[in-house]
Design a protein around this motif. Sequence first.
Motif, PDB file in Angstrom:
ATOM      1  N   ALA A  37       2.059  -2.805  11.109  1.00  0.00           N
ATOM      2  CA  ALA A  37       1.640  -3.059   9.730  1.00  0.00           C
ATOM      3  C   ALA A  37       2.114  -1.910   8.849  1.00  0.00           C
ATOM      4  CB  ALA A  37       0.116  -3.174   9.650  1.00  0.00           C
ATOM      5  N   ILE A  38       1.943  -2.104   7.554  1.00  0.00           N
ATOM      6  CA  ILE A  38       2.066  -0.982   6.621  1.00  0.00           C
ATOM      7  C   ILE A  38       0.677  -0.356   6.508  1.00  0.00           C
ATOM      8  CG2 ILE A  38       2.590  -0.253   4.277  1.00  0.00           C
ATOM      9  CD1 ILE A  38       4.454  -2.675   4.076  1.00  0.00           C
ATOM     10  N   TYR A  39       0.610   0.936   6.689  1.00  0.00           N
ATOM     11  CA  TYR A  39      -0.661   1.658   6.653  1.00  0.00           C
ATOM     12  C   TYR A  39      -0.779   2.415   5.328  1.00  0.00           C
ATOM     13  CZ  TYR A  39      -1.687   0.598  11.505  1.00  0.00           C
ATOM     14  OH  TYR A  39      -1.995  -0.064  12.676  1.00  0.00           O
ATOM     15  N   TYR A  40      -1.958   2.298   4.722  1.00  0.00           N
ATOM     16  CA  TYR A  40      -2.224   2.920   3.431  1.00  0.00           C
ATOM     17  C   TYR A  40      -3.426   3.854   3.546  1.00  0.00           C
ATOM     18  CZ  TYR A  40       0.528  -1.005   1.602  1.00  0.00           C
ATOM     19  OH  TYR A  40       1.512  -1.924   1.351  1.00  0.00           O
ATOM     20  N   CYS A  41      -3.339   5.017   2.929  1.00  0.00           N
ATOM     21  CA  CYS A  41      -4.511   5.869   2.791  1.00  0.00           C
ATOM     22  C   CYS A  41      -5.129   5.617   1.420  1.00  0.00           C
ATOM     23  CB  CYS A  41      -4.165   7.345   2.966  1.00  0.00           C
ATOM     24  SG  CYS A  41      -3.009   8.019   1.761  1.00  0.00           S
ATOM     25  N   ALA A  42      -6.402   5.943   1.299  1.00  0.00           N
ATOM     26  CA  ALA A  42      -7.104   5.682   0.052  1.00  0.00           C
ATOM     27  C   ALA A  42      -8.281   6.626  -0.088  1.00  0.00           C
ATOM     28  CB  ALA A  42      -7.584   4.233   0.005  1.00  0.00           C
ATOM     29  N   THR A  43      -8.705   6.844  -1.325  1.00  0.00           N
ATOM     30  CA  THR A  43      -9.890   7.654  -1.586  1.00  0.00           C
ATOM     31  C   THR A  43     -10.830   6.901  -2.517  1.00  0.00           C
ATOM     32  OG1 THR A  43      -8.869   8.781  -3.476  1.00  0.00           O
ATOM     33  CG2 THR A  43      -8.655   9.834  -1.320  1.00  0.00           C
ATOM     34  N   GLY A  44     -12.102   7.221  -2.394  1.00  0.00           N
ATOM     35  CA  GLY A  44     -13.109   6.606  -3.244  1.00  0.00           C
ATOM     36  C   GLY A  44     -14.258   7.568  -3.456  1.00  0.00           C
ATOM     37  N   GLY A  45     -15.211   7.150  -4.285  1.00  0.00           N
ATOM     38  CA  GLY A  45     -16.322   8.038  -4.601  1.00  0.00           C
ATOM     39  C   GLY A  45     -17.689   7.433  -4.400  1.00  0.00           C
TER      40      GLY A  45
END
Length: 125
Positions: free
Chosen positions: A92-100
Amino acid sequence: QVRLVESGGGLVQTGGSLRLSCAAHGFTLTYYTVGWFRQAPGREREGVSCISDRDGSIYYADSVKGRFTISKDNTKHTMYLQMNDLEPEDTAIYYCATGGVGCRSNIEKADFGAWGQGTQVTVSS
């Protein structure tokens, strides 16, 4: 400029390992929830793992439990995803992400507001 930059993807054989990195530019990860998602061709983007900023809880999708490990180094402004015992289904294509707003066991996309550009992981059989 605030952005997330992934690296570490590639081609690996079944049973192999990869470590993905995601560097934060323009901000620190210290007070953010961090997560990894993946999207295979023709499928929805799904949550893989996350670390909640609320209490440090760590969650994994059932499909990767025991094989993947998420971590982050606040001093380096970088999060990681160590992937062991890789399977073709992990392609797959792997994505990093941030949230609060923390994250939960269902690792929802809606809880994350900033995303990296993605890195391709291909596992050959």
